[in-house]
Design a protein around this motif. Structure first.
Motif, PDB file in Angstrom:
ATOM      1  N   GLN A  87       0.829  -1.198   0.000  1.00 42.70           N
ATOM      2  CA  GLN A  87       0.000   0.000   0.000  1.00 42.70           C
ATOM      3  C   GLN A  87       0.865   1.251   0.000  1.00 42.70           C
ATOM      4  N   LEU A  88       1.934   1.232   0.795  1.00 41.50           N
ATOM      5  CA  LEU A  88       2.850   2.368   0.839  1.00 41.50           C
ATOM      6  C   LEU A  88       3.512   2.572  -0.523  1.00 41.50           C
ATOM      7  N   ARG A  89       3.919   1.465  -1.152  1.00 38.23           N
ATOM      8  CA  ARG A  89       4.554   1.551  -2.471  1.00 38.23           C
ATOM      9  C   ARG A  89       3.579   2.138  -3.494  1.00 38.23           C
ATOM     10  N   LYS A  90       2.342   1.697  -3.470  1.00 42.32           N
ATOM     11  CA  LYS A  90       1.338   2.232  -4.397  1.00 42.32           C
ATOM     12  C   LYS A  90       1.102   3.714  -4.132  1.00 42.32           C
ATOM     13  N   SER A  91       1.060   4.095  -2.844  1.00 41.62           N
ATOM     14  CA  SER A  91       0.855   5.498  -2.476  1.00 41.62           C
ATOM     15  C   SER A  91       1.999   6.357  -3.010  1.00 41.62           C
ATOM     16  N   TRP A  92       3.234   5.894  -2.799  1.00 34.35           N
ATOM     17  CA  TRP A  92       4.392   6.651  -3.280  1.00 34.35           C
ATOM     18  C   TRP A  92       4.393   6.727  -4.808  1.00 34.35           C
ATOM     19  N   LYS A  93       3.994   5.647  -5.458  1.00 35.24           N
ATOM     20  CA  LYS A  93       3.950   5.625  -6.913  1.00 35.24           C
ATOM     21  C   LYS A  93       2.949   6.657  -7.422  1.00 35.24           C
ATOM     22  N   MET A  94       1.790   6.743  -6.764  1.00 34.02           N
ATOM     23  CA  MET A  94       0.777   7.728  -7.147  1.00 34.02           C
ATOM     24  C   MET A  94       1.286   9.146  -6.906  1.00 34.02           C
ATOM     25  N   LYS A  95       2.000   9.358  -5.775  1.00 33.74           N
ATOM     26  CA  LYS A  95       2.543  10.691  -5.474  1.00 33.74           C
ATOM     27  C   LYS A  95       3.588  11.086  -6.497  1.00 33.74           C
ATOM     28  N   VAL A  96       4.434  10.129  -6.886  1.00 33.69           N
ATOM     29  CA  VAL A  96       5.472  10.410  -7.886  1.00 33.69           C
ATOM     30  C   VAL A  96       4.817  10.769  -9.210  1.00 33.69           C
ATOM     31  N   ALA A  97       3.787  10.015  -9.599  1.00 31.88           N
ATOM     32  CA  ALA A  97       3.096  10.311 -10.859  1.00 31.88           C
ATOM     33  C   ALA A  97       2.457  11.699 -10.807  1.00 31.88           C
ATOM     34  N   ALA A  98       1.845  12.066  -9.676  1.00 28.12           N
ATOM     35  CA  ALA A  98       1.233  13.384  -9.527  1.00 28.12           C
ATOM     36  C   ALA A  98       2.292  14.481  -9.603  1.00 28.12           C
ATOM     37  N   LEU A  99       3.439  14.252  -8.930  1.00 28.28           N
ATOM     38  CA  LEU A  99       4.514  15.261  -8.979  1.00 28.28           C
ATOM     39  C   LEU A  99       5.090  15.378 -10.382  1.00 28.28           C
ATOM     40  N   GLU A 100       5.180  14.279 -11.104  1.00 30.97           N
ATOM     41  CA  GLU A 100       5.687  14.338 -12.487  1.00 30.97           C
ATOM     42  C   GLU A 100       4.719  15.129 -13.365  1.00 30.97           C
ATOM     43  N   ARG A 101       3.412  14.928 -13.167  1.00 29.82           N
ATOM     44  CA  ARG A 101       2.425  15.715 -13.937  1.00 29.82           C
ATOM     45  C   ARG A 101       2.542  17.201 -13.600  1.00 29.82           C
ATOM     46  N   GLN A 102       2.674  17.514 -12.308  1.00 29.34           N
ATOM     47  CA  GLN A 102       2.821  18.916 -11.898  1.00 29.34           C
ATOM     48  C   GLN A 102       4.068  19.524 -12.521  1.00 29.34           C
ATOM     49  N   MET A 103       5.153  18.750 -12.497  1.00 35.40           N
ATOM     50  CA  MET A 103       6.410  19.252 -13.044  1.00 35.40           C
ATOM     51  C   MET A 103       6.265  19.508 -14.549  1.00 35.40           C
ATOM     52  N   GLN A 104       5.601  18.589 -15.233  1.00 33.15           N
ATOM     53  CA  GLN A 104       5.415  18.774 -16.669  1.00 33.15           C
ATOM     54  C   GLN A 104       4.526  19.989 -16.950  1.00 33.15           C
ATOM     55  N   GLN A 105       3.480  20.162 -16.151  1.00 36.04           N
ATOM     56  CA  GLN A 105       2.605  21.331 -16.325  1.00 36.04           C
ATOM     57  C   GLN A 105       3.378  22.625 -16.080  1.00 36.04           C
ATOM     58  N   LEU A 106       4.218  22.626 -15.040  1.00 39.08           N
ATOM     59  CA  LEU A 106       5.030  23.817 -14.759  1.00 39.08           C
ATOM     60  C   LEU A 106       6.012  24.092 -15.884  1.00 39.08           C
ATOM     61  N   GLN A 107       6.610  23.031 -16.414  1.00 38.42           N
ATOM     62  CA  GLN A 107       7.549  23.216 -17.527  1.00 38.42           C
ATOM     63  C   GLN A 107       6.833  23.767 -18.758  1.00 38.42           C
TER      64      GLN A 107
END
Length: 155
Positions: free
Chosen positions: A98-118
């Motif tokens: 569950q922790l791994r899935k949570s971190w994976k979702m957070k990483v995906a969200a941060l990658e989307r945010q980073m791409q939007q900011l870029q």
């Protein structure tokens, strides 16, 4: 030794030897008792042996059952410990998953945010030139134009 009267030479000597000291009439009476009681005595002896063997068998069976019960109890305790350990480890693995899935979702969200900011930064750069830079016409900044001079250089 003299053989009692009335017995042939081929008769079993084990029957008359113990009775040698008895008088002939007593001896006959003892012999008669042995013949009459012989099968009963033998039956009683066999019943006694059977009883002894039966008791020994029951005792051995009881001991073996006790040992088996102790072994079963020991194995049940061991199995219980293993089941507890398995349960604990399964729970830990589930939490880690569950922790791994949570971190994976957070990483995906941060990658989307980073791409939007870029993307926002890229659009912003295209709209506004940076401070201190002059607008150019045509060629890319810092590269020589048709005159050989760089366009952002003053002549």
């Amino acid at each position: 030794m003299q053989q009692p009267q009335g017995l042939s030479a081929s008769a079993d000597t084990s029957l008359w030897l113990p009775c040698q000291s008895l008088l002939p009439m007593e001896w006959i009476h003892t012999l008669q008792e042995q013949l009459e009681n012989g099968p009963n005595t033998q039956l009683a002896r066999l019943q006694q042996e059977n009883s002894i063997l039966s008791d020994a068998f029951c005792q051995i069976r009881s001991q073996m059952e006790s040992k088996q019960n102790a072994e079963v109890a020991r194995l049940q305790e061991w199995c219980g410990k293993l089941m507890n350990e398995l349960s604990e480890k399964s729970e830990v693995l589930q939490q880690e998953e569950q922790l791994r899935k949570s971190w994976k979702m957070k990483v995906a969200a941060l990658e989307r945010q980073m791409q939007q900011l870029q993307e926002k930064l890229g659009k912003k750069k295209k709209k506004e030139p940076g401070p201190g830079s002059k607008r150019t016409t045509g060629a890319t900044e810092g590269y020589p134009g048709p005159t050989g001079q760089r366009e952002n250089e003053e002549v």
